[in-house]
Design a protein around this motif. Structure first.
Motif, PDB file in Angstrom:
ATOM      1  N   GLU A   1       0.819 -18.472 -11.784  1.00  0.00           N
ATOM      2  CA  GLU A   1       1.928 -17.569 -11.274  1.00  0.00           C
ATOM      3  C   GLU A   1       1.240 -16.467 -10.711  1.00  0.00           C
ATOM      4  O   GLU A   1       0.054 -16.068 -10.954  1.00  0.00           O
ATOM      5  N   GLN A   2       1.638 -16.146  -9.532  1.00  0.00           N
ATOM      6  CA  GLN A   2       1.182 -14.823  -8.732  1.00  0.00           C
ATOM      7  C   GLN A   2       2.216 -13.996  -8.230  1.00  0.00           C
ATOM      8  O   GLN A   2       3.325 -14.665  -7.860  1.00  0.00           O
ATOM      9  N   HIS A   3       1.722 -12.855  -7.823  1.00  0.00           N
ATOM     10  CA  HIS A   3       2.728 -11.886  -7.089  1.00  0.00           C
ATOM     11  C   HIS A   3       1.736 -10.685  -6.483  1.00  0.00           C
ATOM     12  O   HIS A   3       0.744 -10.612  -6.888  1.00  0.00           O
ATOM     13  N   ASN A   4       2.355 -10.283  -5.257  1.00  0.00           N
ATOM     14  CA  ASN A   4       1.738  -8.947  -4.684  1.00  0.00           C
ATOM     15  C   ASN A   4       1.862  -7.790  -5.825  1.00  0.00           C
ATOM     16  O   ASN A   4       2.835  -7.702  -6.689  1.00  0.00           O
ATOM     17  N   ILE A   5       0.878  -6.976  -5.482  1.00  0.00           N
ATOM     18  CA  ILE A   5       0.744  -5.610  -6.448  1.00  0.00           C
ATOM     19  C   ILE A   5       0.639  -4.374  -5.526  1.00  0.00           C
ATOM     20  O   ILE A   5      -0.005  -4.766  -4.395  1.00  0.00           O
ATOM     21  N   ASN A   6       1.001  -3.456  -5.925  1.00  0.00           N
ATOM     22  CA  ASN A   6       0.597  -2.077  -4.976  1.00  0.00           C
ATOM     23  C   ASN A   6      -0.709  -1.619  -5.247  1.00  0.00           C
ATOM     24  O   ASN A   6      -0.751  -0.494  -5.752  1.00  0.00           O
ATOM     25  N   LYS A   7      -1.487  -2.360  -4.520  1.00  0.00           N
ATOM     26  CA  LYS A   7      -2.857  -1.620  -4.558  1.00  0.00           C
ATOM     27  C   LYS A   7      -3.386  -2.113  -3.072  1.00  0.00           C
ATOM     28  O   LYS A   7      -3.233  -2.734  -2.398  1.00  0.00           O
ATOM     29  N   PRO A   8      -4.368  -1.043  -2.602  1.00  0.00           N
ATOM     30  CA  PRO A   8      -4.807  -0.920  -1.305  1.00  0.00           C
ATOM     31  C   PRO A   8      -5.545  -2.629  -1.127  1.00  0.00           C
ATOM     32  O   PRO A   8      -6.124  -3.118  -2.063  1.00  0.00           O
ATOM     33  N   ALA A   9      -5.618  -3.023  -0.031  1.00  0.00           N
ATOM     34  CA  ALA A   9      -5.836  -4.328   0.298  1.00  0.00           C
ATOM     35  C   ALA A   9      -7.503  -4.447   0.413  1.00  0.00           C
ATOM     36  O   ALA A   9      -8.011  -3.204   1.326  1.00  0.00           O
TER      37      ALA A   9
END
Length: 226
Positions: free
Chosen positions: A12-20
């Motif tokens: 499972e994977q999802h975007n997170i709110n951290k700087p790229a």
């Protein structure tokens, strides 16, 4: 004995709110879990493994991560896709099974199924594998047990009493029994000999009749069965 089982790897994977960390590639949190499938294709805890090690990309601060309890959940953060090697360990000597797993971000969740092989598993590992389906020798054992149970008067031995009698033998007698089994077994005989641990196990239901008779006579002379 060779036992095959299917291992399911769930990602499972999802975007997170951290700087790229890399321009154009969003940061992700991803999780990999591992299950064994039973004979009906249902997920079951992979209790046949004592630990699972995930070998991640060397750019990770901790690239080798080991987990000891099912479902051996491995969670990390990153931006890149890569192929990892998953090492699954049993209690057997040299009991490591490795599979390659492609970590990618094309789907939020995906599954991969791998067929793995257990070679000459110990009695303890056999019991754990039976939780997900029969073993190759089980049908033969069942048939022989049924024949033995239905015709005890015709046979000069009793397998259940034989098993009990073997536990009552002294060390010298046990060594004679082991040698007898080695000398007279056939291709269907299942034995497990772990010299390092000083352990020897045999499936009595896989012994040929002539060896059964010899063992029974030996146990009778040793006064542990009658």
């Amino acid at each position: 004995m060779i036992v095959e089982r299917k291992i399911k790897v769930v990602t499972e994977q999802h975007n997170i709110n951290k700087p790229a960390a890399q321009e154009g590639y969003p940061m992700k949190e991803w999780t990999v879990e591992l299950y064994i499938l039973d004979q009906d294709g249902k997920e079951r805890p992979a209790r046949c493994f004592t630990k699972v090690t995930y070998n991640l990309h060397p750019s990770f601060a901790n690239p080798i991560q080991t987990f000891n309890d099912p479902p051996f959940k491995c969670t990390n953060e990153g931006w890149g896709e890569f192929e990892m090697i998953i090492d699954m360990y049993t209690t057997e000597k040299g009991g490591k099974i490795s599979i390659a797993h492609d970590l990618n971000f094309q789907q939020s969740e995906y599954e991969n199924i791998h067929t793995v092989t257990f070679r000459n598993p110990s009695q303890a590992l056999q019991q754990l594998l039976r939780e997900t389906g029969p073993l190759p020798s089980d049908e033969e054992r069942k048939q022989k047990k049924a024949v033995d149970g239905g015709s005890k008067k015709k046979r000069p031995y009793d397998i259940e009493r034989m098993a009990d009698g073997l536990t009552k033998l002294g060390e010298d007698d046990l060594l004679q029994v082991i040698q007898m089994i080695h000398d007279h077994k056939d291709d269907n005989t299942y034995i497990q000999n772990n010299l390092d641990a000083g352990e020897f196990s045999v499936d009595l239901y896989t012994l040929p009749d002539n060896l059964m008779k010899m063992l029974w006579e030996f146990l009778v002379k040793a006064n542990v069965v009658s």
